[in-house]
Design a protein around this motif. Structure first.
Motif, mmCIF file in Angstrom:
data_model
loop_
_atom_site.group_PDB
_atom_site.id
_atom_site.type_symbol
_atom_site.label_atom_id
_atom_site.label_comp_id
_atom_site.label_asym_id
_atom_site.label_seq_id
_atom_site.Cartn_x
_atom_site.Cartn_y
_atom_site.Cartn_z
ATOM 1 N N PRO A 132 0.740 -1.219 0.139
ATOM 2 C CA PRO A 132 0.040 0.077 0.043
ATOM 3 C C PRO A 132 0.792 1.233 -0.062
ATOM 4 C CG PRO A 132 -0.944 -1.520 1.559
ATOM 5 C CD PRO A 132 0.465 -2.015 1.044
ATOM 6 N N MET A 133 1.891 1.093 0.607
ATOM 7 C CA MET A 133 2.661 2.496 0.815
ATOM 8 C C MET A 133 4.222 2.242 0.289
ATOM 9 S SD MET A 133 0.619 4.633 2.016
ATOM 10 C CE MET A 133 1.870 5.810 2.765
ATOM 11 N N THR A 149 8.646 -6.222 4.869
ATOM 12 C CA THR A 149 9.076 -4.780 4.269
ATOM 13 C C THR A 149 8.461 -3.817 4.910
ATOM 14 O OG1 THR A 149 9.121 -3.763 1.835
ATOM 15 C CG2 THR A 149 7.076 -5.097 2.771
ATOM 16 N N SER A 150 8.816 -2.546 4.850
ATOM 17 C CA SER A 150 8.571 -1.462 5.615
ATOM 18 C C SER A 150 7.191 -0.519 4.755
ATOM 19 C CB SER A 150 9.631 -0.632 6.113
ATOM 20 O OG SER A 150 9.970 -0.209 4.899
ATOM 21 N N GLN A 151 6.554 0.210 5.641
ATOM 22 C CA GLN A 151 5.610 1.045 5.086
ATOM 23 C C GLN A 151 6.103 2.470 5.540
ATOM 24 O OE1 GLN A 151 2.464 -0.278 2.920
ATOM 25 N NE2 GLN A 151 4.676 -0.695 2.543
ATOM 26 N N MET A 152 6.542 3.288 4.657
ATOM 27 C CA MET A 152 7.171 4.521 5.344
ATOM 28 C C MET A 152 6.253 5.640 5.417
ATOM 29 S SD MET A 152 10.599 4.410 3.111
ATOM 30 C CE MET A 152 11.404 5.531 3.919
ATOM 31 N N GLY A 175 7.440 2.467 14.789
ATOM 32 C CA GLY A 175 7.662 3.877 14.868
ATOM 33 C C GLY A 175 7.101 4.675 13.571
ATOM 34 N N LYS A 176 7.307 6.079 13.657
ATOM 35 C CA LYS A 176 6.863 6.760 12.296
ATOM 36 C C LYS A 176 7.918 6.783 11.380
ATOM 37 C CE LYS A 176 4.184 10.042 15.173
ATOM 38 N NZ LYS A 176 4.098 11.619 15.422
ATOM 39 N N GLU A 177 7.323 6.531 10.102
ATOM 40 C CA GLU A 177 8.380 6.470 8.883
ATOM 41 C C GLU A 177 9.527 5.600 8.958
ATOM 42 O OE1 GLU A 177 10.756 9.365 5.883
ATOM 43 O OE2 GLU A 177 9.368 10.187 7.192
ATOM 44 N N PRO A 178 9.166 3.994 9.104
ATOM 45 C CA PRO A 178 10.248 3.223 9.263
ATOM 46 C C PRO A 178 10.860 2.902 7.930
ATOM 47 C CG PRO A 178 7.971 1.943 9.260
ATOM 48 C CD PRO A 178 7.768 3.621 9.221
ATOM 49 N N ALA A 179 12.154 2.937 7.913
ATOM 50 C CA ALA A 179 13.075 2.758 6.764
ATOM 51 C C ALA A 179 13.450 1.253 6.719
ATOM 52 C CB ALA A 179 14.020 3.858 6.448
ATOM 53 N N GLU A 180 15.059 1.081 6.871
ATOM 54 C CA GLU A 180 15.234 -0.284 6.492
ATOM 55 C C GLU A 180 14.959 -1.176 7.735
ATOM 56 O OE1 GLU A 180 18.301 -2.093 3.896
ATOM 57 O OE2 GLU A 180 17.453 -0.306 3.908
ATOM 58 N N ILE A 181 14.734 -2.295 7.290
ATOM 59 C CA ILE A 181 14.600 -3.622 8.239
ATOM 60 C C ILE A 181 15.843 -4.477 7.966
ATOM 61 C CG2 ILE A 181 13.120 -5.512 9.154
ATOM 62 C CD1 ILE A 181 11.005 -4.476 7.201
ATOM 63 N N THR A 182 16.528 -4.785 9.144
ATOM 64 C CA THR A 182 17.575 -5.818 9.287
ATOM 65 C C THR A 182 17.553 -6.746 10.091
ATOM 66 O OG1 THR A 182 18.785 -4.134 10.560
ATOM 67 C CG2 THR A 182 19.291 -4.075 8.145
ATOM 68 N N PHE A 183 18.297 -7.801 10.179
ATOM 69 C CA PHE A 183 18.288 -8.804 11.467
ATOM 70 C C PHE A 183 19.855 -8.763 11.743
ATOM 71 C CE2 PHE A 183 14.723 -9.801 8.809
ATOM 72 C CZ PHE A 183 13.863 -10.218 9.703
ATOM 73 N N PHE A 191 15.554 -5.282 13.659
ATOM 74 C CA PHE A 191 15.398 -3.960 13.796
ATOM 75 C C PHE A 191 15.059 -2.865 12.889
ATOM 76 C CE2 PHE A 191 18.888 -6.336 16.237
ATOM 77 C CZ PHE A 191 18.972 -5.448 17.366
ATOM 78 N N VAL A 192 14.307 -2.219 13.156
ATOM 79 C CA VAL A 192 13.535 -1.210 12.155
ATOM 80 C C VAL A 192 13.918 0.109 12.592
ATOM 81 C CG1 VAL A 192 11.551 -0.446 11.439
ATOM 82 C CG2 VAL A 192 11.730 -2.862 12.069
ATOM 83 N N ALA A 193 14.652 0.966 11.630
ATOM 84 C CA ALA A 193 15.031 2.452 11.806
ATOM 85 C C ALA A 193 13.748 3.286 11.518
ATOM 86 C CB ALA A 193 16.100 2.546 11.063
ATOM 87 N N ASN A 194 13.458 4.057 12.668
ATOM 88 C CA ASN A 194 12.206 4.928 12.418
ATOM 89 C C ASN A 194 12.575 6.237 12.193
ATOM 90 O OD1 ASN A 194 10.357 2.530 13.145
ATOM 91 N ND2 ASN A 194 11.206 2.875 15.242
ATOM 92 N N GLY A 195 12.664 6.792 11.096
ATOM 93 C CA GLY A 195 13.034 8.085 10.682
ATOM 94 C C GLY A 195 12.504 9.216 11.556
ATOM 95 N N MET A 196 11.074 9.123 11.531
ATOM 96 C CA MET A 196 10.267 10.377 12.086
ATOM 97 C C MET A 196 10.581 10.390 13.695
ATOM 98 S SD MET A 196 7.219 11.348 9.530
ATOM 99 C CE MET A 196 7.053 12.791 10.586
ATOM 100 N N ASP A 197 10.684 8.940 14.020
ATOM 101 C CA ASP A 197 10.470 8.934 15.746
ATOM 102 C C ASP A 197 12.526 9.091 16.354
ATOM 103 O OD1 ASP A 197 8.062 8.960 16.062
ATOM 104 O OD2 ASP A 197 7.813 6.683 16.204
ATOM 105 N N ASN A 198 12.979 8.949 15.478
ATOM 106 C CA ASN A 198 14.653 8.807 15.921
ATOM 107 C C ASN A 198 14.676 7.774 17.010
ATOM 108 O OD1 ASN A 198 14.754 11.448 14.633
ATOM 109 N ND2 ASN A 198 14.424 12.542 16.396
ATOM 110 N N THR A 199 14.090 6.744 16.610
ATOM 111 C CA THR A 199 14.218 5.456 17.480
ATOM 112 C C THR A 199 14.412 4.277 16.334
ATOM 113 O OG1 THR A 199 11.799 4.946 17.418
ATOM 114 C CG2 THR A 199 12.663 6.219 19.025
#
Length: 352
Positions: A132-133, A149-152, A175-183, A191-199
């Motif tokens: 969807p996104m 896969t993430s939905q940004m 979190g908000k605007e997740p980018a890369e997913i890794t293991f 691990f999911v990097a949440n760009g807008m949340d800084n988490t």
């Protein structure tokens, strides 16, 4: 050099291919690096025995089993690439937007995104999944049973697909605007990097439960996997790297860079952290000291838009998005030994 197989086609308005070209399937039976060219919508296949491009895959939405159907469309801005554990398939995100200049405004785009699954030897589409996104990457779990896969967007979600049936199994809120997913290197944690949340969100891949939400720097893009049981987070706006211990799920070190990072990779043999510097076209490296802390050691030039890093023994390969090439680097000498021309705006790279 192996003959490069490139379909002959004529473009129509809207990006359609007006003529079917029956091109033989590839036979990638050599050690290879797969380079995703975002603007060209292709994958350049580098034969690692000779460090030359030997084959080319045109990424389209055709599922006919032919190389290209009469009405096939190019996948829009494919981004990052991962192999399954058996190295028989590759998964690529096609977010439909150019991410080469950073990730600060990506949430405004929605719709038209896909996950492409291809046969790693023939280059033929196995499955195309509409999502969807806008997504940042598509990655297999370490057991090969799922594709994540993430939905940004601000209502950040991870979509989990069965890697055999390609049906949606789970949706995980992050979190908000997740980018890369890794293991993690041991496969115990996603691990999911949440760009807008800084988490960064840490997830149990088996139960799909959240283990921790870890504060990092401003606008994290990826928590890149280290063989030392750590994750290396590149924070674009913060211009830092946050190092997360996989066991404790806490940041154990934060490194100020002084530039916007493009990618972080850990070279276990040399105990070095490499960080690409896209604006300067460089790679900087730090060496782990006796206490486990990273000490800045030096830098070397690659080319404009330096981005992803992949290691193969004591060689490294760096994609240079603006220069449309890949730098081959001697790891011990920290020196570029060869430059390989690929497609436009190469981003992701994976080695088989």
């Amino acid at each position: 050099m192996k003959k490069i197989i490139i379909p002959i086609f004529t473009l129509m308005l809207g990006g359609c291919i007006s003529k079917t070209s029956e091109v033989p399937q590839l036979n990638i039976n050599y050690p290879a690096a797969y380079v995703v060219n975002g603007e060209s919508s292709t994958i350049s296949i580098i034969n690692l025995n000779i460090n030359e491009v030997a084959d080319l895959i045109q990424l389209t939405d055709d599922m006919s089993g032919m190389a290209h159907g009469a009405n096939a469309m190019f996948l829009q801005y494919p981004h990052h690439i991962y192999l399954n554990p058996s190295k028989s398939q590759i998964a690529i995100a096609a977010p439909g937007a150019d991410l080469s200049q950073g990730h600060g405004t990506t949430a405004s785009h929605s719709g038209g995104a896909k996950v492409a699954v291809l046969n790693a030897s023939s280059g033929i589409n196995v499955k195309l999944i509409d999502v969807p996104m806008m997504n940042h990457n598509a990655i297999y779990t370490t057991d090969g049973k799922e594709i994540w896969t993430s939905q940004m967007d601000e209502a950040g979600k991870i979509l989990v697909y069965d890697a055999t049936t390609y049906t949606l199994k789970n949706t995980i809120s992050v979190g908000k605007e997740p980018a890369e997913i890794t293991f993690s290197n041991d496969g115990t944690t996603a691990f999911v990097a949440n760009g807008m949340d800084n988490t960064v969100t840490a997830i149990n891949p088996n139960t799909k439960t959240i283990l921790a939400t870890i504060p990092v720097g401003m606008n994290p893009v990826g928590a890149w996997t280290g063989s030392d049981n750590r994750m290396y987070v590149d924070n674009e706006e913060g211009q830092t790297v946050s190092i997360i211990d996989v066991k404790t799920l806490k940041v154990v070190e934060t490194i100020a860079l002084g530039f916007m990072p493009g990618f972080v990779a850990y070279q276990g043999g040399m105990k070095e952290m490499w960080v690409t510097d896209p604006m300067a076209g460089k790679v900087h490296w730090w060496t782990k000291d006796a206490t486990g802390k990273m000490v800045y050691t030096g830098a070397f030039a690659t080319a404009a838009g330096s981005h992803a890093i992949a290691f193969k023994d004591m060689m490294a390969y760096v994609t240079n998005q603006e220069a449309a090439n890949v730098s081959v680097i001697d790891v011990m000498q920290h020196k570029v030994t060869k430059t390989i021309a690929v497609g436009k705006k190469p981003n992701g790279i994976v080695i088989r």
